[in-house]
Design a protein around this motif. Structure first.
Motif, PDB file in Angstrom:
ATOM      1  N   LEU A   1       0.872  -1.234  -0.034  1.00  0.00           N
ATOM      2  CA  LEU A   1      -0.080  -0.021   0.037  1.00  0.00           C
ATOM      3  C   LEU A   1       0.841   1.265  -0.035  1.00  0.00           C
ATOM      4  O   LEU A   1       0.496   2.288  -0.680  1.00  0.00           O
ATOM      5  N   HIS A   2       1.927   1.222   0.929  1.00  0.00           N
ATOM      6  CA  HIS A   2       2.554   2.470   0.767  1.00  0.00           C
ATOM      7  C   HIS A   2       4.220   2.102   1.196  1.00  0.00           C
ATOM      8  O   HIS A   2       4.578   0.993   1.680  1.00  0.00           O
ATOM      9  N   LYS A   3       5.081   2.664   0.689  1.00  0.00           N
ATOM     10  CA  LYS A   3       6.558   2.897   1.022  1.00  0.00           C
ATOM     11  C   LYS A   3       7.047   4.070   1.429  1.00  0.00           C
ATOM     12  O   LYS A   3       7.095   5.102   0.618  1.00  0.00           O
ATOM     13  N   PHE A   4       7.148   4.345   2.761  1.00  0.00           N
ATOM     14  CA  PHE A   4       7.507   5.471   3.299  1.00  0.00           C
ATOM     15  C   PHE A   4       9.111   5.863   3.121  1.00  0.00           C
ATOM     16  O   PHE A   4       9.844   4.878   3.484  1.00  0.00           O
ATOM     17  N   THR A   5       9.450   6.778   2.411  1.00  0.00           N
ATOM     18  CA  THR A   5      10.929   6.944   2.242  1.00  0.00           C
ATOM     19  C   THR A   5      11.200   8.466   2.849  1.00  0.00           C
ATOM     20  O   THR A   5      10.299   9.440   2.611  1.00  0.00           O
ATOM     21  N   GLY A   6      12.217   8.819   3.480  1.00  0.00           N
ATOM     22  CA  GLY A   6      12.625   9.868   3.740  1.00  0.00           C
ATOM     23  C   GLY A   6      13.957  10.008   4.970  1.00  0.00           C
ATOM     24  O   GLY A   6      14.327  10.919   5.112  1.00  0.00           O
ATOM     25  N   HIS A   7      13.939   8.831   5.468  1.00  0.00           N
ATOM     26  CA  HIS A   7      15.221   8.617   6.366  1.00  0.00           C
ATOM     27  C   HIS A   7      16.416   8.580   5.515  1.00  0.00           C
ATOM     28  O   HIS A   7      16.559   7.955   4.403  1.00  0.00           O
ATOM     29  N   SER A   8      17.627   8.849   6.112  1.00  0.00           N
ATOM     30  CA  SER A   8      18.512   8.862   5.415  1.00  0.00           C
ATOM     31  C   SER A   8      19.767   7.903   5.816  1.00  0.00           C
ATOM     32  O   SER A   8      20.848   7.658   5.634  1.00  0.00           O
ATOM     33  N   GLY A   9      19.256   6.969   6.996  1.00  0.00           N
ATOM     34  CA  GLY A   9      19.836   5.817   7.482  1.00  0.00           C
ATOM     35  C   GLY A   9      18.948   4.804   7.690  1.00  0.00           C
ATOM     36  O   GLY A   9      17.716   4.607   7.280  1.00  0.00           O
ATOM     37  N   LYS A  10      19.533   3.437   7.949  1.00  0.00           N
ATOM     38  CA  LYS A  10      18.655   2.153   8.199  1.00  0.00           C
ATOM     39  C   LYS A  10      17.523   2.477   9.217  1.00  0.00           C
ATOM     40  O   LYS A  10      17.622   3.292  10.214  1.00  0.00           O
ATOM     41  N   ILE A  11      16.365   1.873   9.178  1.00  0.00           N
ATOM     42  CA  ILE A  11      15.046   2.168   9.861  1.00  0.00           C
ATOM     43  C   ILE A  11      15.067   0.834  10.811  1.00  0.00           C
ATOM     44  O   ILE A  11      14.727  -0.448  10.275  1.00  0.00           O
ATOM     45  N   TYR A  12      15.520   1.010  11.982  1.00  0.00           N
ATOM     46  CA  TYR A  12      15.395  -0.241  13.090  1.00  0.00           C
ATOM     47  C   TYR A  12      14.179  -0.657  13.550  1.00  0.00           C
ATOM     48  O   TYR A  12      13.868  -1.354  14.159  1.00  0.00           O
TER      49      TYR A  12
END
Length: 571
Positions: A363-374
């Motif tokens: 449904l969605h792909k959230f992008t905006g972080h500049s590092g790995k999402i823990y």
């Protein structure tokens, strides 16, 4: 020039020392400048002398020619003889020829003198040009000398710096050598401890087998005693009255409570593995139950999220977040969460994906972080999603539109986060050993920052009622906060053999928050009684570091996962 030089020399004795020096310098410069033209000057003087001599000779011949013509005119008018007249005529002709020849030579000399003067001017001009070029060259040489001097000083400075760096490198090499030796000794100790640990595990297994055999024997003995006691009750005449009276107060089947009284105390604590299965071929950083406790989601380093049915004990679907390159996944799922009809997977590719549980569509792909999402979590009403990353930021997303609502700066990598049941509070755990509490209402703001751990915080979670917070840390301890308003630690949960070494080592409350569970580096799962602050049970089945765990809301299952891709369901 010579006269000037002699006069200058004669007056040297009457001048001061500096004046003598200046005159000597002027004479030296004059000598250098005139030496270039000395041959030309001598040649010019020679030509000038020859021209003067020719002029004198020409004037003499002119005089002789005038006399001869005069005599010839007299002879012609007188009665002289013809021979004399002819001789004089020849002499006049010879003199005229000599005069003409001398005039030609004189013209040639004048022309040569003019050419010599032109040559002298050209040479003088060339000399001036050469002088200027020499001066420019001298200036360039002076600049070059200064630059060479500067470069030499720079080289000297660099050599000095290089020597100092060489010394530092030697010191660092010595330190590295010492650290390497220390590491080798530590590795030897670790290997020794691992061997001892393996030996202890083998002894523990043997002891467990012995205890199981003993319990089986005691169970058989118990059943046999129950049968005998029932027979004694049915036929009291065969047995003494006192023994029959002692038996009447104990109903059949209840004697086990006396023998296994401790099991009654820990009735809600998992005690043995119910199901062990290989969920992924790689490490499993995270897993979670759905709200009903009927499905289990696992996220693997292979980039896949797998959904498991607990009734059929099988995988129903695989949600893929990336393709593989050369057999290696380009993305690793580091955290999963299920809420209502949605499931999320946070990845090492700096994105968070939301799938539909019904259609299994992305449904969605959230992008905006500049590092790995823990880490990532749904709010209870599924209106927002919170994600934490190594870029030291927590981001709030609108689930319906997929847009980012807020970006919160934390100042440290966010290893874990959770949202309470009414969706008003967010708790985050960080690599700077701190726990941060956020108010999600209206303008999201940080309301508390506390540091109770001495190692980075790997897990933060609310109790099911939202009144307590449980944290796990690399300082090998768990902490419970019962008063969220003050964020003062209420209980510390520790054990001598409990070790946390992974940044996503999770802990969790039981549904009633009476117990807390966490996994250790040696594969053991520790369950503490929170109020008593003591270990209630140590579960062993994993053979590698336990990374994630989840307690189902009904409270009848505890799921744990490890670095080798295995999941254990405990009952």
């Amino acid at each position: 020039m010579a006269a000037v030089s002699i006069s200058t020399t004669a007056n040297l004795n009457q001048l001061q020392g500096w004046e003598v020096s200046v005159l000597k310098q002027l004479e030296e410069r004059n000598r250098k400048q005139t030496s270039v033209f000395s041959e030309l000057v001598q040649s010019h003087l020679s030509v000038w002398k020859q021209a003067r001599a020719l002029e004198v000779q020409n004037r003499e011949l002119d005089k002789q020619l005038v006399i001869a013509r005069h005599e010839n005119s007299l002879s012609a008018s007188g009665s002289g003889n013809d021979k004399t007249y002819q001789r004089q005529a020849r002499k006049i002709s010879e003199l005229e020829h000599q005069v003409s020849k001398l005039r030609d030579e004189l013209a040639t000399k004048y022309k040569g003198e003019a050419n010599s003067a032109n040559s002298q001017l050209e040479l003088s001009s060339a000399h001036m040009s050469l002088q200027k070029e020499h001066e420019n060259t001298q200036a360039m040489m002076n600049e070059a000398r200064e630059e060479v001097q500067t470069l030499r000083q720079t080289i000297h400075t660099l050599q000095t710096t290089d020597q100092e760096k060489d010394k530092m490198v030697d010191v660092l090499r010595n330190e590295i050598g010492g650290l390497q030796a220390m590491l080798n000794r530590s590795e030897e100790k670790v290997m020794k401890l691992m061997n001892e640990n393996n030996a202890i595990l083998e002894r523990v297994k043997d002891e467990k087998m012995r205890l199981m055999d003993e319990m089986n024997r005691m169970t058989e003995l118990n059943a046999e005693m129950q049968l005998k006691m029932l027979a004694m009750k049915n036929e009291p005449n065969k047995y003494p009255p006192t023994l029959a009276q002692a038996v009447e107060g104990t109903p059949p089947g209840k004697t086990g409570r006396v023998l296994f009284g401790r099991a009654a105390v820990g009735a809600n604590v998992p005690s043995e593995p119910m199901h062990v299965f290989k969920a992924h071929d790689t490490e499993i950083p995270s897993l979670c139950f759905n709200e009903e406790g009927t499905k289990l989601a696992t996220g693997g380093a292979d980039g896949n999220v797998r959904l498991w049915s607990l009734s059929t004990k099988s995988c129903n679907s695989v949600l893929r977040s990336s393709s593989s390159s050369g057999g290696v996944a380009t993305n690793a799922i580091l955290n999963v969460d299920i809420r209502n009809k949605f499931i999320l997977g946070c990845g090492s590719d700096r994105s968070c994906r939301i799938w539909s549980l019904e259609t299994e569509r992305l449904l969605h792909k959230f992008t905006g972080h500049s590092g790995k999402i823990y880490t990532g979590k749904f709010s209870p009403d599924c209106k927002i999603v919170a994600t934490g990353s190594t870029d030291r930021k927590v981001m709030i997303w609108d689930l319906e539109s997929g847009h980012r609502l807020r970006s919160l700066s934390c100042g440290s990598t966010c290893n874990s986060l959770d949202i309470n049941e009414d969706g008003t509070l967010l708790v985050t755990g960080h690599q700077d050993n701190r726990i941060r509490l956020w108010d999600l209402r209206a303008n999201v703001q940080q309301i508390k920052v506390v540091q109770v751990h001495t190692g980075q915080v790997t897990s933060t979670s609310f109790s099911s009622d939202g009144h307590s917070i449980l944290t796990n840390s690399m300082d090998n301890s768990l902490c419970v906060f019962n008063d969220i308003n003050t964020m003062v630690a209420s209980h510390y949960l520790k054990h001598n053999e409990f070790r946390t070494r992974s940044v996503w080592s999770r802990s969790c409350f039981s549904p009633t928050a009476k117990y807390a569970a966490a996994g250790s580096i040696d594969g053991a799962v520790y369950i503490w009684d929170v109020m008593a602050e003591k270990v209630e049970k140590v579960l062993r089945s994993h053979t590698s570091t336990v990374t994630g765990m989840a307690w189902s809301k009904p409270g009848n299952r505890l799921a744990t996962c490890d670095q080798t891709g295995f999941v254990v369901m405990w009952k």
